[in-house]
Design a protein around this motif. Structure first.
Motif, PDB file in Angstrom:
ATOM      1  N   GLN A  68      32.805  12.663  -7.277  1.00 27.64           N
ATOM      2  CA  GLN A  68      32.910  11.535  -7.726  1.00 27.64           C
ATOM      3  C   GLN A  68      33.183  10.418  -6.470  1.00 27.64           C
ATOM      4  N   PRO A  69      32.292   9.294  -6.665  1.00 23.56           N
ATOM      5  CA  PRO A  69      32.697   8.053  -5.624  1.00 23.56           C
ATOM      6  C   PRO A  69      33.913   7.625  -5.614  1.00 23.56           C
ATOM      7  N   GLY A  70      34.501   7.620  -4.483  1.00 17.54           N
ATOM      8  CA  GLY A  70      35.894   6.934  -4.346  1.00 17.54           C
ATOM      9  C   GLY A  70      37.043   7.902  -4.592  1.00 17.54           C
ATOM     10  N   LEU A  71      36.649   8.982  -4.987  1.00 19.68           N
ATOM     11  CA  LEU A  71      37.413  10.229  -5.138  1.00 19.68           C
ATOM     12  C   LEU A  71      37.481  11.156  -4.061  1.00 19.68           C
ATOM     13  N   GLY A 118      38.093   0.686 -21.434  1.00 12.89           N
ATOM     14  CA  GLY A 118      39.372   1.426 -21.948  1.00 12.89           C
ATOM     15  C   GLY A 118      38.856   2.874 -21.849  1.00 12.89           C
ATOM     16  N   ALA A 119      37.874   3.504 -22.456  1.00  8.33           N
ATOM     17  CA  ALA A 119      37.470   4.698 -22.544  1.00  8.33           C
ATOM     18  C   ALA A 119      36.875   5.202 -21.077  1.00  8.33           C
ATOM     19  N   GLU A 120      36.313   4.468 -20.480  1.00  8.97           N
ATOM     20  CA  GLU A 120      35.928   4.810 -19.262  1.00  8.97           C
ATOM     21  C   GLU A 120      37.157   4.887 -18.179  1.00  8.97           C
ATOM     22  N   PRO A 126      36.809  18.569 -19.156  1.00  7.84           N
ATOM     23  CA  PRO A 126      35.953  17.595 -20.152  1.00  7.84           C
ATOM     24  C   PRO A 126      34.429  17.890 -19.845  1.00  7.84           C
ATOM     25  N   GLU A 127      33.802  17.339 -20.648  1.00  7.27           N
ATOM     26  CA  GLU A 127      32.403  17.167 -20.568  1.00  7.27           C
ATOM     27  C   GLU A 127      31.973  16.149 -19.569  1.00  7.27           C
ATOM     28  N   PHE A 128      30.887  16.092 -18.848  1.00  7.82           N
ATOM     29  CA  PHE A 128      30.740  14.988 -18.073  1.00  7.82           C
ATOM     30  C   PHE A 128      29.419  14.404 -18.685  1.00  7.82           C
ATOM     31  N   GLU A 150      29.429   6.956 -17.802  1.00  8.83           N
ATOM     32  CA  GLU A 150      29.756   5.482 -17.292  1.00  8.83           C
ATOM     33  C   GLU A 150      30.654   5.123 -16.270  1.00  8.83           C
ATOM     34  N   ALA A 151      31.648   5.695 -16.319  1.00 13.15           N
ATOM     35  CA  ALA A 151      32.726   5.370 -15.488  1.00 13.15           C
ATOM     36  C   ALA A 151      32.119   5.509 -14.058  1.00 13.15           C
ATOM     37  N   LYS A 152      31.591   6.711 -13.808  1.00  8.30           N
ATOM     38  CA  LYS A 152      30.959   7.024 -12.671  1.00  8.30           C
ATOM     39  C   LYS A 152      29.961   5.765 -12.039  1.00  8.30           C
TER      40      LYS A 152
END
Length: 169
Positions: free
Chosen positions: A76-79, A30-32, A9-11, A17-19
């Motif tokens: 990614q933070p948290g991952l 929902g999208a995030e 996927p594109e970042f 926004e989820a990051k």
């Protein structure tokens, strides 16, 4: 995982926004949530590996865009890392044996690279260390272009080096 055959996927958009939501302690939209679930799937695939082999060409002194995209997705933070405002960044992945093969048109093994700079190796070493993978061994192959004899010698030397590394992998 063949990142050239996978659909990464594109970042951007919801993933980006989820990051930021995760970094700021905000609930996902929902999208995030959907975008982060895809990032989590890719990161977990890497996190569950017992051993890692990364094979890459060096393009324009660095790594190809698809490999950089993959790192952008999994770091990614948290991952794969966490941040403590008082103590800084901490990796979240367990260390595991990792071999990185970097092929280049120049000779970075013997130093006959005519002043060219290898930015791929330090980037890969630091990106992996940042998320917890520090048992990294590199096999540099080069030159891969130019006169046949030096290129053949480089392949044979790299092959011998990889055989030695494989015994502890």
């Amino acid at each position: 995982m063949d990142i050239w055959r996978e659909t990464l996927p594109e970042f951007d958009g919801a993933a980006l926004e989820a990051k930021y939501a995760r970094q700021n302690g905000r609930e996902f939209s929902g999208a995030e949530r959907d975008a982060f679930a895809e990032l989590e799937r890719i990161a977990m695939r890497f996190a569950l590996a017992d051993r890692v082999l990364i094979s890459t060409p060096m393009w324009n002194f660095g790594i190809p865009y698809k490999l950089k995209q993959w790192f952008d997705l999994i770091v990614q933070p948290g991952l794969t890392f966490r941040f403590d405002p008082a103590r800084g960044y901490f990796p979240l992945l367990k260390d595991r044996p990792t071999i990185v093969i970097v092929a280049s048109g120049s000779d970075f093994v013997t130093g006959m690279n005519r002043g060219r700079i290898d930015m791929a190796t330090p980037y890969l070493r630091e990106a992996l260390r940042f998320i917890g993978v520090s048992d990294v061994r590199f096999a540099l192959i080069g030159p891969t272009t130019g006169p046949a004899e030096p290129a053949q010698f480089a392949r044979e030397a790299a092959h011998r080096h990889l055989i030695e590394m494989a015994s502890g992998f």
